[in-house]
Motif scaffolding. Structure first.
Motif, PDB file in Angstrom:
ATOM      1  N   ALA A  37      42.908  25.575 -32.540  1.00 20.23           N
ATOM      2  CA  ALA A  37      43.027  26.989 -32.197  1.00 20.23           C
ATOM      3  C   ALA A  37      43.469  27.205 -30.750  1.00 20.23           C
ATOM      4  O   ALA A  37      43.815  28.319 -30.369  1.00 20.23           O
ATOM      5  N   GLY A  38      43.425  26.137 -29.951  1.00 13.22           N
ATOM      6  CA  GLY A  38      43.801  26.253 -28.550  1.00 13.22           C
ATOM      7  C   GLY A  38      42.757  26.963 -27.707  1.00 13.22           C
ATOM      8  O   GLY A  38      43.084  27.635 -26.728  1.00 13.22           O
ATOM      9  N   ILE A  39      41.488  26.801 -28.100  1.00 12.35           N
ATOM     10  CA  ILE A  39      40.384  27.429 -27.362  1.00 12.35           C
ATOM     11  C   ILE A  39      39.304  26.393 -27.107  1.00 12.35           C
ATOM     12  O   ILE A  39      39.374  25.279 -27.621  1.00 12.35           O
ATOM     13  N   GLY A  40      38.289  26.758 -26.345  1.00 15.92           N
ATOM     14  CA  GLY A  40      37.175  25.856 -26.079  1.00 15.92           C
ATOM     15  C   GLY A  40      36.189  25.835 -27.233  1.00 15.92           C
ATOM     16  O   GLY A  40      36.040  26.818 -27.969  1.00 15.92           O
ATOM     17  N   LYS A  41      35.497  24.719 -27.387  1.00 16.30           N
ATOM     18  CA  LYS A  41      34.515  24.555 -28.460  1.00 16.30           C
ATOM     19  C   LYS A  41      33.433  25.636 -28.392  1.00 16.30           C
ATOM     20  O   LYS A  41      33.015  26.173 -29.417  1.00 16.30           O
ATOM     21  N   GLY A  42      33.011  25.977 -27.189  1.00 18.41           N
ATOM     22  CA  GLY A  42      31.974  27.001 -27.028  1.00 18.41           C
ATOM     23  C   GLY A  42      32.394  28.356 -27.555  1.00 18.41           C
ATOM     24  O   GLY A  42      31.564  29.127 -28.040  1.00 18.41           O
ATOM     25  N   THR A  43      33.690  28.640 -27.494  1.00 22.51           N
ATOM     26  CA  THR A  43      34.195  29.924 -27.985  1.00 22.51           C
ATOM     27  C   THR A  43      33.983  30.038 -29.489  1.00 22.51           C
ATOM     28  O   THR A  43      33.669  31.117 -30.001  1.00 22.51           O
ATOM     29  N   VAL A  44      34.132  28.935 -30.209  1.00 20.30           N
ATOM     30  CA  VAL A  44      33.905  28.955 -31.657  1.00 20.30           C
ATOM     31  C   VAL A  44      32.464  29.389 -31.933  1.00 20.30           C
ATOM     32  O   VAL A  44      32.216  30.229 -32.804  1.00 20.30           O
ATOM     33  N   TYR A  45      31.525  28.854 -31.152  1.00 20.13           N
ATOM     34  CA  TYR A  45      30.118  29.183 -31.363  1.00 20.13           C
ATOM     35  C   TYR A  45      29.767  30.599 -30.901  1.00 20.13           C
ATOM     36  O   TYR A  45      28.704  31.112 -31.241  1.00 20.13           O
ATOM     37  N   GLU A  46      30.630  31.236 -30.141  1.00 17.54           N
ATOM     38  CA  GLU A  46      30.416  32.652 -29.792  1.00 17.54           C
ATOM     39  C   GLU A  46      30.614  33.532 -31.025  1.00 17.54           C
ATOM     40  O   GLU A  46      30.056  34.630 -31.099  1.00 17.54           O
ATOM     41  N   TYR A  47      31.427  33.060 -31.969  1.00 18.55           N
ATOM     42  CA  TYR A  47      31.754  33.844 -33.157  1.00 18.55           C
ATOM     43  C   TYR A  47      31.029  33.377 -34.409  1.00 18.55           C
ATOM     44  O   TYR A  47      30.813  34.162 -35.322  1.00 18.55           O
ATOM     45  N   PHE A  48      30.684  32.089 -34.478  1.00 17.45           N
ATOM     46  CA  PHE A  48      30.124  31.511 -35.698  1.00 17.45           C
ATOM     47  C   PHE A  48      28.973  30.572 -35.369  1.00 17.45           C
ATOM     48  O   PHE A  48      28.962  29.941 -34.319  1.00 17.45           O
ATOM     49  N   GLN A  49      28.026  30.451 -36.315  1.00 14.72           N
ATOM     50  CA  GLN A  49      26.856  29.604 -36.098  1.00 14.72           C
ATOM     51  C   GLN A  49      27.058  28.159 -36.533  1.00 14.72           C
ATOM     52  O   GLN A  49      26.353  27.270 -36.069  1.00 14.72           O
ATOM     53  N   SER A  50      28.009  27.931 -37.446  1.00 19.95           N
ATOM     54  CA  SER A  50      28.202  26.568 -37.958  1.00 19.95           C
ATOM     55  C   SER A  50      29.648  26.355 -38.369  1.00 19.95           C
ATOM     56  O   SER A  50      30.394  27.307 -38.585  1.00 19.95           O
ATOM     57  N   LYS A  51      29.992  25.095 -38.525  1.00 19.12           N
ATOM     58  CA  LYS A  51      31.327  24.729 -39.010  1.00 19.12           C
ATOM     59  C   LYS A  51      31.555  25.305 -40.398  1.00 19.12           C
ATOM     60  O   LYS A  51      32.625  25.838 -40.695  1.00 19.12           O
ATOM     61  N   GLU A  52      30.551  25.216 -41.250  1.00 16.36           N
ATOM     62  CA  GLU A  52      30.687  25.715 -42.610  1.00 16.36           C
ATOM     63  C   GLU A  52      30.965  27.217 -42.629  1.00 16.36           C
ATOM     64  O   GLU A  52      31.777  27.699 -43.419  1.00 16.36           O
ATOM     65  N   GLU A  53      30.296  27.948 -41.739  1.00 19.11           N
ATOM     66  CA  GLU A  53      30.535  29.390 -41.652  1.00 19.11           C
ATOM     67  C   GLU A  53      31.967  29.672 -41.208  1.00 19.11           C
ATOM     68  O   GLU A  53      32.624  30.570 -41.737  1.00 19.11           O
ATOM     69  N   VAL A  54      32.455  28.913 -40.248  1.00 22.25           N
ATOM     70  CA  VAL A  54      33.833  29.084 -39.771  1.00 22.25           C
ATOM     71  C   VAL A  54      34.820  28.839 -40.912  1.00 22.25           C
ATOM     72  O   VAL A  54      35.729  29.646 -41.151  1.00 22.25           O
ATOM     73  N   VAL A  55      34.662  27.728 -41.613  1.00 22.72           N
ATOM     74  CA  VAL A  55      35.591  27.356 -42.681  1.00 22.72           C
ATOM     75  C   VAL A  55      35.530  28.378 -43.812  1.00 22.72           C
ATOM     76  O   VAL A  55      36.569  28.819 -44.321  1.00 22.72           O
ATOM     77  N   ALA A  56      34.330  28.790 -44.207  1.00 23.16           N
ATOM     78  CA  ALA A  56      34.194  29.791 -45.274  1.00 23.16           C
ATOM     79  C   ALA A  56      34.890  31.091 -44.877  1.00 23.16           C
ATOM     80  O   ALA A  56      35.632  31.678 -45.675  1.00 23.16           O
ATOM     81  N   ASN A  57      34.681  31.539 -43.648  1.00 26.91           N
ATOM     82  CA  ASN A  57      35.318  32.775 -43.191  1.00 26.91           C
ATOM     83  C   ASN A  57      36.835  32.632 -43.098  1.00 26.91           C
ATOM     84  O   ASN A  57      37.572  33.588 -43.376  1.00 26.91           O
TER      85      ASN A  57
END
Length: 122
Positions: A37-57
């Protein structure tokens, strides 16, 4: 369909890119998603609680895009029968594409996402 925030869209497209390039759910890491995504890992966790939640969304995001495109194809058709054929043509053209949500959801490890897709993560 509500439009995701710009960073969420980057995250979704990063996930979809990884899936389309053969990275499975079990091999995918949040760091991989962030890099794609070209962003920092922490940014992903600002929006989602888990990898599974990210992938499902991300898969829901893609499904909504594809349903919107099918709806647009239907709107251009005349009578009811033409509308049905327009949707069927759209599905036939896209269901076997390795880019489609249907193809991505058919992978065996995607069953692990069922609780996240159904809103039951307990």
């Amino acid at each position: 369909m509500t439009q995701p925030a710009a960073k969420e869209r980057l995250i979704y497209e990063g996930v979809l890119s990884l899936l389309r390039n053969g990275t499975g759910l079990y091999q995918m890491k949040v760091a991989d998603i962030a890099a794609a995504a070209g962003i920092g890992k922490g940014t992903v966790y600002e929006y989602f609680q888990s990898k599974e939640e990210v992938v499902a969304n991300a898969l829901v995001y893609l499904l909504e895009k594809e349903l919107s495109e099918a709806s647009l194809a239907m709107q251009g058709a005349g009578d009811f029968q033409s509308k049905i054929f327009a949707v069927l043509d759209y599905v036939a053209e896209n269901v076997h594409s390795s880019q489609s949500a249907f193809h991505l959801l058919s992978k065996p490890d995607m069953l692990e996402l069922k609780p996240h897709l159904c809103g039951n993560t307990n």
